[in-house]
Design a protein around this motif. Structure first.
Motif, short mmCIF file in Angstrom:
data_model
loop_
_atom_site.label_atom_id
_atom_site.label_comp_id
_atom_site.label_asym_id
_atom_site.label_seq_id
_atom_site.Cartn_x
_atom_site.Cartn_y
_atom_site.Cartn_z
N VAL A 197 -14.79 -13.62 34.51
CA VAL A 197 -15.54 -12.23 34.33
C VAL A 197 -16.18 -11.96 32.85
O VAL A 197 -15.34 -12.43 32.03
N LEU A 198 -17.32 -11.72 32.86
CA LEU A 198 -18.01 -11.77 31.64
C LEU A 198 -18.35 -10.24 31.35
O LEU A 198 -18.82 -9.69 32.24
N PHE A 199 -18.16 -9.90 29.95
CA PHE A 199 -18.90 -8.79 29.25
C PHE A 199 -19.82 -9.40 28.28
O PHE A 199 -19.34 -10.18 27.31
N LEU A 200 -21.13 -9.04 28.17
CA LEU A 200 -22.01 -9.74 27.19
C LEU A 200 -23.01 -8.47 26.75
O LEU A 200 -24.17 -8.27 27.64
N ALA A 201 -22.72 -8.07 25.69
CA ALA A 201 -23.40 -6.59 25.24
C ALA A 201 -22.91 -6.46 23.75
O ALA A 201 -22.13 -6.71 23.46
N ARG A 202 -23.77 -5.48 23.07
CA ARG A 202 -22.89 -5.00 21.66
C ARG A 202 -21.79 -4.36 22.22
O ARG A 202 -21.80 -3.69 23.09
N VAL A 274 -18.68 -13.52 37.74
CA VAL A 274 -19.14 -12.05 37.67
C VAL A 274 -19.50 -11.60 36.33
O VAL A 274 -18.78 -12.00 35.48
N TYR A 275 -20.46 -10.82 36.21
CA TYR A 275 -20.90 -10.32 35.17
C TYR A 275 -20.57 -8.72 35.29
O TYR A 275 -21.22 -8.09 36.30
N VAL A 276 -20.19 -8.10 34.45
CA VAL A 276 -19.63 -6.64 34.36
C VAL A 276 -20.32 -5.83 33.18
O VAL A 276 -20.10 -6.14 32.02
N LEU A 277 -21.02 -4.89 33.38
CA LEU A 277 -21.54 -4.05 32.42
C LEU A 277 -21.04 -2.55 32.58
O LEU A 277 -21.88 -1.74 33.44
N PRO A 278 -20.29 -2.21 32.03
CA PRO A 278 -19.48 -0.57 32.25
C PRO A 278 -20.43 0.36 31.41
O PRO A 278 -19.83 1.41 31.43
N GLY A 295 -28.34 -16.08 38.29
CA GLY A 295 -27.53 -16.29 39.67
C GLY A 295 -26.06 -15.66 39.58
O GLY A 295 -25.28 -16.30 40.38
N THR A 296 -25.78 -14.99 38.67
CA THR A 296 -24.28 -14.39 38.61
C THR A 296 -24.29 -12.88 39.17
O THR A 296 -25.12 -12.06 38.89
N PRO A 297 -23.54 -12.75 40.04
CA PRO A 297 -23.32 -11.43 40.77
C PRO A 297 -22.88 -10.37 39.69
O PRO A 297 -22.03 -10.62 38.74
N VAL A 298 -23.46 -9.20 39.63
CA VAL A 298 -23.42 -8.24 38.79
C VAL A 298 -22.76 -6.79 39.32
O VAL A 298 -22.92 -6.51 40.46
N VAL A 299 -21.89 -6.40 38.23
CA VAL A 299 -21.08 -5.07 38.59
C VAL A 299 -21.70 -4.12 37.73
O VAL A 299 -21.27 -4.47 36.23
N CYS A 300 -22.11 -2.78 37.86
CA CYS A 300 -22.72 -2.17 36.86
C CYS A 300 -22.27 -0.56 37.39
O CYS A 300 -21.42 -0.35 38.16
N GLU A 314 -29.33 -4.52 47.53
CA GLU A 314 -28.03 -4.82 47.72
C GLU A 314 -28.06 -6.25 46.71
O GLU A 314 -27.48 -7.40 46.99
N ALA A 315 -28.34 -6.20 45.54
CA ALA A 315 -28.68 -6.86 44.43
C ALA A 315 -27.56 -7.02 43.52
O ALA A 315 -27.30 -7.40 42.61
N ALA A 316 -26.55 -5.71 43.29
CA ALA A 316 -25.52 -5.53 42.59
C ALA A 316 -24.49 -4.76 43.21
O ALA A 316 -24.83 -3.92 43.94
N VAL A 317 -23.38 -4.64 42.71
CA VAL A 317 -22.23 -3.69 42.96
C VAL A 317 -22.34 -2.67 42.09
O VAL A 317 -22.05 -2.69 40.92
N VAL A 318 -22.82 -1.36 42.46
CA VAL A 318 -22.86 -0.07 41.65
C VAL A 318 -21.49 0.57 41.93
O VAL A 318 -21.23 1.09 42.97
N THR A 319 -21.05 1.02 40.59
CA THR A 319 -19.81 1.79 40.67
C THR A 319 -19.81 3.19 39.78
O THR A 319 -20.88 3.32 39.33
N ASP A 320 -18.92 3.89 39.82
CA ASP A 320 -18.87 5.22 39.01
C ASP A 320 -18.53 4.67 37.67
O ASP A 320 -18.55 5.71 36.56
N GLY A 321 -18.23 3.62 37.46
CA GLY A 321 -17.91 3.15 35.80
C GLY A 321 -16.45 3.32 35.50
O GLY A 321 -16.08 3.19 34.49
N SER A 322 -15.69 3.86 36.22
CA SER A 322 -14.20 4.14 36.05
C SER A 322 -13.55 2.52 36.04
O SER A 322 -14.10 1.99 36.90
N PRO A 323 -12.41 2.34 35.21
CA PRO A 323 -11.82 1.07 35.33
C PRO A 323 -11.42 0.97 36.62
O PRO A 323 -11.58 -0.52 37.03
N ALA A 324 -10.68 1.63 37.29
CA ALA A 324 -10.31 1.43 38.81
C ALA A 324 -11.50 0.90 39.74
O ALA A 324 -11.12 -0.02 40.56
N GLU A 325 -12.43 1.66 39.68
CA GLU A 325 -13.66 1.41 40.68
C GLU A 325 -14.32 -0.27 40.06
O GLU A 325 -14.37 -0.88 40.89
#
Length: 371
Positions: A197-202, A274-278, A295-300, A314-325
């Protein structure tokens, strides 16, 4: 056309993020279409500045801090001369304009040169009440009003820029960011890792790498074989990230790999499951479409500027940003190969149809010709 872009900073660690990669991508595509292009910027790195950024000729000076602020106060006196020379031959000038000295200088030189220019604010120009910002805007805003057009990413940015520039400002034109679609064959060096699982940002508070670590702790309890990697230039949050890793006992589970150059970043996207941008209040999310293109699935989060569009497709999983979600989303994807594959395909399709540099440059060329 002879096209000159100005961006505040090019660096070997990608510290300035989206505006630099957007400028380079736009210019590379313009060059491929036969336009004469160049990019003027400050440079910061461990080695001498390259002559080119990809295929784009680069004119730089070493970045120096002359005022407080990570980017606001960066400047080199000879960069103004470089701007003057480069813009002298230009048919079109394009300033990637934040609230900083380089942007002010570029806008001023373009106005003095009587050049037709556009500004692109990348979500960096928002209403601010601080006394220092109001003082800076006394110089910055009149120059921004001289633009023949101001390019904005989203409706929220349109409202923000309209409030800052006020009546008499330039036309506000929507232009999304674009990436060059990646080939769909293979997943880069070593293949895709099914549990990475990847985080890639400042590593900046708004990007919330600490929330990524909290998410990792929750996922690890349910999927002990998952591994988590953070990449990006540190902007003050790395000590807190390391404390959280230690507090949760995640040494060897969560790692920090430093900043990456663009080619390395592409390989990192393509390796990850998976790529995650919180990030919260993300104006656009350039790393999101880079991951989609790979081609990497995204969670934002639902405050990412393109979250609604990605959810609709339906191109990403969109969350409320909480660690649990975030953790629920990641676990769901890691446990379901078919869903990851469907999300990756929808993401590639979204890039091709809405966020490719080809489509963006079609629009940009029309804007340039309209000048």
């Amino acid at each position: 056309m002879r096209v000159v872009h100005v961006v505040t900073l090019v660096s070997d660690d990608g510290a300035y993020g989206g505006p630099t990669s957007v400028a380079a991508g736009q210019l590379e595509e313009c060059a491929a279409r036969g336009h004469e292009v160049s990019l003027v910027s400050l440079w910061r790195g461990r080695s001498a500045a390259p002559a080119r950024l990809g295929s784009v000729p680069l004119r730089t000076r070493p970045a120096r801090s002359v005022l407080p602020g990570r980017f606001t106060g960066l400047m080199h006196p000879l960069l103004v001369r470089d701007m003057w020379v480069a813009m002298g031959r230009a048919d079109v000038v394009h300033v990637h304009a934040g609230r900083d000295l380089v942007s002010v200088a570029a806008l001023a030189v373009a106005a003095l040169r009587r050049k037709r220019f556009v500004a692109q604010t990348h979500g960096m120009v928002q209403p601010r009440r601080a006394a220092a910002v109001r003082l800076f805007d006394r110089l910055y805003v009149p120059l921004l009003r001289r633009a023949r057009g101001c390019l904005v990413l989203t409706e929220q940015e349109r409202r923000d820029v309209a409030e800052v520039v006020g009546a008499g400002g330039p036309p506000l034109m929507t232009l999304p960011n674009g990436v060059r679609p990646e080939r769909a064959d293979g997943a880069g060096e070593g293949g895709r890792r099914d549990r990475e699982v990847l985080f890639l940002a400042r590593l900046h508070p708004r990007k919330r790498p600490d929330a990524f670590v909290e998410m990792a702790a929750l996922v690890h309890r349910r999927m002990p074989d998952a591994r988590f990697t953070l990449y990006g230039a540190d902007e003050g949050v790395l000590p807190a990230v390391r404390r959280l890793i230690a507090a949760h006992g995640l040494q060897g589970i969560v790692s920090y790999g430093g900043a990456l150059e663009h080619a390395q970043a592409v390989r990192a996207y393509r390796r990850a499951a998976v790529y995650v941008l919180p990030s919260v209040d993300e104006p656009f999310g350039m790393t999101v479409i880079e991951a989609l293109s790979a081609g990497t699935p995204v969670v934002c989060t639902d405050t990412c500027g393109i979250a609604d569009e990605l959810a609709r497709r339906e191109a990403a999983v969109v969350t409320d940003g909480s660690p649990a979600e975030l953790a629920d989303a990641v676990c769901g994807l890691l446990a379901d190969d078919a869903r990851r594959a469907a999300l990756a395909e929808a993401g590639r399709r979204a890039v091709a149809e809405a966020f490719s540099v080809h489509a963006v440059t079609d629009r940009l060329e029309a804007i340039y010709r309209g000048l």
